[in-house]
Design an enzyme around this catalytic site. Sequence first.
Site, short mmCIF file in Angstrom:
data_model
loop_
_atom_site.label_atom_id
_atom_site.label_comp_id
_atom_site.label_asym_id
_atom_site.label_seq_id
_atom_site.Cartn_x
_atom_site.Cartn_y
_atom_site.Cartn_z
N LYS A 111 0.82 -1.22 0.00
CA LYS A 111 0.00 0.00 0.00
C LYS A 111 0.85 1.27 0.00
CE LYS A 111 -4.13 -2.16 1.77
NZ LYS A 111 -3.75 -3.59 1.91
C1 LIG Z 1 -4.41 -4.64 1.40
C2 LIG Z 1 -3.65 -5.90 1.30
C3 LIG Z 1 -4.06 -6.92 0.44
C4 LIG Z 1 -5.33 -6.83 -0.37
O1 LIG Z 1 -5.22 -5.91 -1.42
P1 LIG Z 1 -6.54 -5.38 -2.19
O2 LIG Z 1 -6.05 -4.31 -3.08
O3 LIG Z 1 -7.46 -4.86 -1.11
O4 LIG Z 1 -7.13 -6.52 -2.91
C5 LIG Z 1 -3.26 -8.04 0.33
N1 LIG Z 1 -2.12 -8.16 1.06
C6 LIG Z 1 -1.70 -7.20 1.90
C7 LIG Z 1 -0.46 -7.41 2.68
C8 LIG Z 1 -2.45 -6.03 2.04
O5 LIG Z 1 -2.02 -5.08 2.88
#
Ligand SMILES: *Cc1c(COP(=O)(O)O)cnc(C)c1O
Length: 463
Positions: A111
């Site tokens: 993210k």
């Molecule tokens: C947010 C997250 C996901 C999921 O990603 P999306 O874009 O919501 O599908 C998967 N793995 C980790 C470590 C995350 O922080």
Amino acid sequence: MQYVSTRGTAPQIGFCDVLLAGLARDGGLYVPESWPKLEKFRGGDVATTYAQRAASIMAPFVGGEIDQQVFERLCVEAYSTFRNTEVAPLVEISQNEYLLELFHGPTLAFKDVALQLVGKLFDHVLAQRNERVMIVGATSGDTGGAAFDGVASCRNVDIVMLYPNNRVSDVQRRQMTTLTANNVHAVAVDGTFDDCQDLVKAMFNDQKFRDANQLSAVNSINWVRVMAQVVYYFTALEKLGRSAVFSVPTGNFGNVLAGWIAKQMGAPIDGFVVASNKNDILTRFFESKKMTANEVVPTLSPSMDIQVSSNFERLIFEMNNRDGIATAKQLVEFRSTGELNVAVGSYQKWISGVFVGRRCDDEDTLATMRDVYKKSGMLIDPHTAVGLSAARQSAGVDYPKEVPMITLATAHPAKFPDAVRRATGETPKLPEHLADLMSRPERSVSLPNDLKAVQAFVAGCRN
Ligand SMILES: *Cc1c(COP(=O)(O)O)cnc(C)c1O
């Protein structure tokens, strides 16, 4: 470039307004009016830096609203916070099996790739407009820390993040509660992530409250986050030099949607494995063509403990041939009946041959982490393990074994030390900048799962 809402009645707006708005006024999500094509896929081009590539890949979406040189500088600043100069290095773990490491940012999850840039963009656009906003959001764990880190130094932003009490890891919680910046506020809500997400949606749908508090969102419903994630699909394929399948550990469907957009733009992608843990609404959808919501169950991969994947709405909009009114109707029905059906024709056109769903329970997750550790000495986090397990289930079944399979490594193993230790006996080390995280003082608030209480808190946080 103009943006339209997936629910068809909000006005069309440009890039900077989309950045600040988050959710559209009709409750929909913004998408570009059309998918731009990249002139030519630049296989094997490694002459430019990640930040330069990012600025050029995203340029059509910015649509000239920010001077391209300024935009490139913001990208350079955003990605200078990463510990690996490649930002998103591609690592081969066995024949035709790769990990795309997306966890080298400040808070150790993918993210950061989007939220470091979003923070720079907010600061730039708000300063130009002389405005201030209140970002509210829900986090299943990783968004909160990444969003705080992205905006803590922004002069014109306050931020409140709701997280499900006792359902995020200690590291995740501490990444939210140990910041000293006075514009960031972590709130533990007595409920699930979906409850938190509903509270946020309700605050946005309360127009009076929304306007009075200048609400803004950086959840993965914010278009700019999805946009920033498109970039690494291109850079991974450029490095690989040929087409591939991507396996994506999925929660809100933001990351895999970004891949689908890269494909629309011309990236040579052979398909996607949508990897879920026990919260497998998407796997069941891909099996049955029908979406039905279940209760959320806690797993070893908490950032994927989601039932209703909010970004899936952007794909539903495409499946409805971009008819926003039809999309709105379908989603309202889903809300009330818990069931969403898709016409056979549009399923075949948009889903078949592009997406497959695969699930992985906690036992498989641990087994995959153990296997990678045994064979390569490498520690992987449980989310990445779900992706890799799904990739392995899919290789040679949904796709020929000769096709390279790239699993997105979405978190650093040290973010989930308990699961890693359970699987391998090893305790992954936090990178140096977080070495003292577990001893820093915490600051957070607990609130009931109640809209009025949350609204009162948010209103009180405005600087
Ligand atoms: C947010 C997250 C996901 C999921 O990603 P999306 O874009 O919501 O599908 C998967 N793995 C980790 C470590 C995350 O922080």
